[in-house]
Design a protein around this motif. Structure first.
Motif, mmCIF file in Angstrom:
data_model
loop_
_atom_site.group_PDB
_atom_site.id
_atom_site.type_symbol
_atom_site.label_atom_id
_atom_site.label_comp_id
_atom_site.label_asym_id
_atom_site.label_seq_id
_atom_site.Cartn_x
_atom_site.Cartn_y
_atom_site.Cartn_z
ATOM 1 N N LYS A 37 -9.923 2.594 -0.332
ATOM 2 C CA LYS A 37 -8.807 2.078 -1.147
ATOM 3 C C LYS A 37 -7.650 3.139 -1.006
ATOM 4 O O LYS A 37 -7.681 4.413 -1.305
ATOM 5 C CB LYS A 37 -9.180 1.772 -2.715
ATOM 6 C CG LYS A 37 -7.773 1.682 -3.457
ATOM 7 C CD LYS A 37 -8.159 1.732 -4.951
ATOM 8 C CE LYS A 37 -6.790 1.433 -5.818
ATOM 9 N NZ LYS A 37 -7.300 1.451 -7.109
ATOM 10 N N ILE A 38 -6.372 2.277 -0.338
ATOM 11 C CA ILE A 38 -5.621 3.399 -0.010
ATOM 12 C C ILE A 38 -4.234 3.259 -0.786
ATOM 13 O O ILE A 38 -3.175 4.070 -0.490
ATOM 14 C CB ILE A 38 -5.170 3.477 1.635
ATOM 15 C CG1 ILE A 38 -4.832 1.908 2.277
ATOM 16 C CG2 ILE A 38 -6.543 4.066 2.283
ATOM 17 C CD1 ILE A 38 -4.271 2.087 3.459
ATOM 18 N N GLY A 39 -3.892 2.104 -1.279
ATOM 19 C CA GLY A 39 -2.750 1.616 -1.997
ATOM 20 C C GLY A 39 -2.660 0.264 -2.627
ATOM 21 O O GLY A 39 -3.795 -0.253 -2.698
ATOM 22 N N ILE A 40 -1.476 -0.255 -2.892
ATOM 23 C CA ILE A 40 -1.337 -1.223 -3.829
ATOM 24 C C ILE A 40 -0.287 -2.113 -3.208
ATOM 25 O O ILE A 40 0.576 -1.542 -2.515
ATOM 26 C CB ILE A 40 -1.112 -1.109 -5.085
ATOM 27 C CG1 ILE A 40 -1.097 -2.464 -6.110
ATOM 28 C CG2 ILE A 40 -0.015 -0.159 -5.422
ATOM 29 C CD1 ILE A 40 -1.022 -1.937 -7.503
ATOM 30 N N ALA A 41 -0.262 -3.540 -3.069
ATOM 31 C CA ALA A 41 0.568 -4.405 -2.849
ATOM 32 C C ALA A 41 1.506 -4.691 -3.958
ATOM 33 O O ALA A 41 1.134 -5.532 -4.777
ATOM 34 C CB ALA A 41 -0.047 -5.604 -2.254
ATOM 35 N N VAL A 42 2.569 -4.032 -3.920
ATOM 36 C CA VAL A 42 3.582 -4.181 -5.055
ATOM 37 C C VAL A 42 4.014 -5.301 -5.201
ATOM 38 O O VAL A 42 4.353 -6.001 -6.006
ATOM 39 C CB VAL A 42 4.371 -2.912 -5.423
ATOM 40 C CG1 VAL A 42 5.291 -3.041 -6.336
ATOM 41 C CG2 VAL A 42 3.702 -1.518 -5.249
ATOM 42 N N ILE A 43 4.930 -5.686 -3.940
ATOM 43 C CA ILE A 43 5.855 -6.825 -4.032
ATOM 44 C C ILE A 43 5.228 -7.730 -3.061
ATOM 45 O O ILE A 43 4.624 -7.391 -1.821
ATOM 46 C CB ILE A 43 6.980 -6.724 -3.300
ATOM 47 C CG1 ILE A 43 7.856 -5.558 -4.446
ATOM 48 C CG2 ILE A 43 8.062 -7.653 -3.429
ATOM 49 C CD1 ILE A 43 8.171 -6.093 -5.820
ATOM 50 N N VAL A 44 4.872 -9.221 -3.572
ATOM 51 C CA VAL A 44 4.282 -10.038 -2.402
ATOM 52 C C VAL A 44 5.278 -11.253 -2.450
ATOM 53 O O VAL A 44 5.600 -12.130 -3.873
ATOM 54 C CB VAL A 44 2.907 -10.406 -2.896
ATOM 55 C CG1 VAL A 44 2.531 -11.776 -2.041
ATOM 56 C CG2 VAL A 44 2.063 -9.270 -2.767
ATOM 57 N N ARG A 45 6.151 -11.693 -1.350
ATOM 58 C CA ARG A 45 6.883 -12.839 -1.628
ATOM 59 C C ARG A 45 6.305 -13.912 -0.605
ATOM 60 O O ARG A 45 6.192 -13.737 0.565
ATOM 61 C CB ARG A 45 7.885 -12.398 -0.903
ATOM 62 C CG ARG A 45 8.954 -11.330 -1.908
ATOM 63 C CD ARG A 45 9.066 -11.686 -3.205
ATOM 64 N NE ARG A 45 9.836 -10.676 -3.945
ATOM 65 C CZ ARG A 45 10.147 -10.432 -5.251
ATOM 66 N NH1 ARG A 45 9.226 -10.993 -5.921
ATOM 67 N NH2 ARG A 45 10.743 -9.552 -5.740
ATOM 68 N N SER A 60 -2.231 -10.811 -3.603
ATOM 69 C CA SER A 60 -1.301 -11.191 -4.567
ATOM 70 C C SER A 60 -0.728 -9.955 -5.242
ATOM 71 O O SER A 60 -1.327 -8.938 -5.009
ATOM 72 C CB SER A 60 -2.078 -12.041 -5.813
ATOM 73 O OG SER A 60 -2.504 -13.071 -5.405
ATOM 74 N N PRO A 61 0.527 -10.063 -5.996
ATOM 75 C CA PRO A 61 0.948 -8.850 -6.442
ATOM 76 C C PRO A 61 0.025 -7.930 -7.219
ATOM 77 O O PRO A 61 -0.932 -8.391 -7.961
ATOM 78 C CB PRO A 61 2.244 -9.328 -7.254
ATOM 79 C CG PRO A 61 2.507 -10.709 -6.782
ATOM 80 C CD PRO A 61 1.129 -11.106 -6.393
ATOM 81 N N GLY A 62 -0.124 -6.510 -7.044
ATOM 82 C CA GLY A 62 -1.013 -5.790 -7.917
ATOM 83 C C GLY A 62 -2.392 -5.663 -7.055
ATOM 84 O O GLY A 62 -3.203 -4.909 -7.645
ATOM 85 N N GLU A 63 -2.541 -6.266 -6.269
ATOM 86 C CA GLU A 63 -4.102 -5.976 -5.493
ATOM 87 C C GLU A 63 -4.029 -4.624 -4.575
ATOM 88 O O GLU A 63 -2.704 -4.401 -3.751
ATOM 89 C CB GLU A 63 -4.437 -7.411 -4.560
ATOM 90 C CG GLU A 63 -4.508 -8.360 -5.312
ATOM 91 C CD GLU A 63 -5.072 -9.616 -4.909
ATOM 92 O OE1 GLU A 63 -5.970 -10.534 -5.306
ATOM 93 O OE2 GLU A 63 -5.143 -9.474 -3.489
ATOM 94 N N ASP A 64 -5.155 -4.252 -4.501
ATOM 95 C CA ASP A 64 -5.334 -3.137 -3.688
ATOM 96 C C ASP A 64 -5.200 -3.570 -2.209
ATOM 97 O O ASP A 64 -5.487 -4.628 -1.774
ATOM 98 C CB ASP A 64 -6.773 -2.594 -3.979
ATOM 99 C CG ASP A 64 -6.809 -1.846 -5.428
ATOM 100 O OD1 ASP A 64 -7.811 -2.119 -5.905
ATOM 101 O OD2 ASP A 64 -5.921 -1.418 -6.093
ATOM 102 N N VAL A 65 -4.939 -2.439 -1.355
ATOM 103 C CA VAL A 65 -5.259 -2.532 -0.011
ATOM 104 C C VAL A 65 -6.022 -1.418 0.230
ATOM 105 O O VAL A 65 -6.092 -0.333 -0.087
ATOM 106 C CB VAL A 65 -3.690 -2.441 0.713
ATOM 107 C CG1 VAL A 65 -3.031 -3.732 0.588
ATOM 108 C CG2 VAL A 65 -2.985 -1.246 0.519
ATOM 109 N N PHE A 66 -6.634 -1.712 1.572
ATOM 110 C CA PHE A 66 -7.722 -0.757 2.033
ATOM 111 C C PHE A 66 -7.557 -0.285 3.491
ATOM 112 O O PHE A 66 -6.850 -1.046 4.349
ATOM 113 C CB PHE A 66 -9.094 -1.459 2.035
ATOM 114 C CG PHE A 66 -9.380 -2.054 0.443
ATOM 115 C CD1 PHE A 66 -9.945 -0.939 -0.333
ATOM 116 C CD2 PHE A 66 -8.894 -3.045 0.114
ATOM 117 C CE1 PHE A 66 -10.422 -1.414 -1.687
ATOM 118 C CE2 PHE A 66 -9.239 -3.666 -1.096
ATOM 119 C CZ PHE A 66 -10.040 -2.776 -1.796
#
Length: 274
Positions: A37-45, A60-66
């Motif tokens: 786990k390296i971060g988060i998707a803060v904005i998703v349009r 979706s907004p708020g999901e983790d990225v890896f």
């Protein structure tokens, strides 16, 4: 949370028979790779997806990225990824980025962080890690950042870099020719060359068109506040041709690049009035 993220879990629940039980067994495996786990998707349009473990599912907004995840945006779409060291990566429409390799040196910084900008428009803003930890690759270039806000356009045969602040060392992966791009400068990199260009030239590039259409994509978000920045409004945003300007239709429509109709975003610095 390990790589068996709830996005993957949702997909697994739709499978029948032994697929379900196999996935359940995998999910029960100890989280040996939890550091991915390296971060988060803060904005998703609009249309943003991630490929992980050979599965592509919506983000979706708020999901983790890896680490190793491939993040893609569709037409009229954009995203902002915030990594654990507060590095921000804004992603424009019809773009693809691979989060190649992230090695933590502490809970909020990286010893090594490598991403590949496969195609599309990006704004990269460095965070807390040593700037030398980051390596950005495209199909034709290697970019070394030095405390930077940089706009990057990755095409099949060329990469265009415009530095907003700091500097980027841009090198051709074939000829090893390099150029140092400072704030207010633009460079074009191909397989055999790395040359500076004027910011008001016909092929200059800036992410500002996307920022103007949706400022939150370009606002810098510290990682510790990322969860609070998730936008509840999922109304489609105009981040395609209208946001980029009339000349940006190539990127917005996902058309192939060619010399006569290059994807273009209005330059960051307008030419001086006569």
């Amino acid at each position: 949370m390990n790589i068996y993220h709830w996005r993957d879990s949702a997909m697994r629940l739709s499978l029948a028979g032994w697929h379900f039980f196999a996935a359940a067994a995998l999910a029960a495996t100890p989280p040996a790779r939890a550091q991915e786990k390296i971060g988060i998707a803060v904005i998703v349009r609009n249309d943003v997806s991630g490929m992980l473990l050979s599965r592509t599912v919506p983000i979706s907004p708020g999901e983790d990225v890896f680490g190793k995840e491939i993040v893609k945006t569709g037409p009229e779409s954009s995203a902002k990824l915030v990594f654990a060291d507060s590095t921000n990566l804004a992603v424009g429409p019809n773009a693809s980025v691979t989060l190649d390799r992230f090695v933590f040196s502490g809970p909020t910084d990286y010893k090594k962080a490598a991403v590949t900008l496969v195609r599309g428009a990006f704004r990269f803003t460095t965070g807390n890690s040593d700037k030398r930890a980051y390596e950005i690759k495209t199909g034709v270039a290697t970019l070394s950042v030095r405390g930077t806000v940089g706009d990057i356009l990755a095409r099949e045969r060329e990469t265009i870099v415009t530095v907003v602040s700091g500097k980027i060392v841009a090198c051709s992966i074939m000829s090893y020719r390099c150029t140092v791009v400072l704030a207010g400068e633009t460079a074009k990199i191909t397989l055999n060359s790395a040359t500076k260009k004027t910011v008001d030239g016909p092929n200059a590039f800036s992410f500002e068109g996307i920022c103007a259409a949706d400022p939150s994509v370009c606002e810098v978000t510290p990682y510790q506040f990322a969860a609070n920045e998730v936008a509840p409004d999922l109304t489609p945003y105009a981040v395609g041709a209208a946001a980029l300007g009339a000349a940006g239709a190539g990127i917005a429509a996902g058309t192939a690049h060619n010399a006569s109709t290059p994807p273009f975003i209005p330059p960051l610095f307008s030419p001086a009035s006569p």
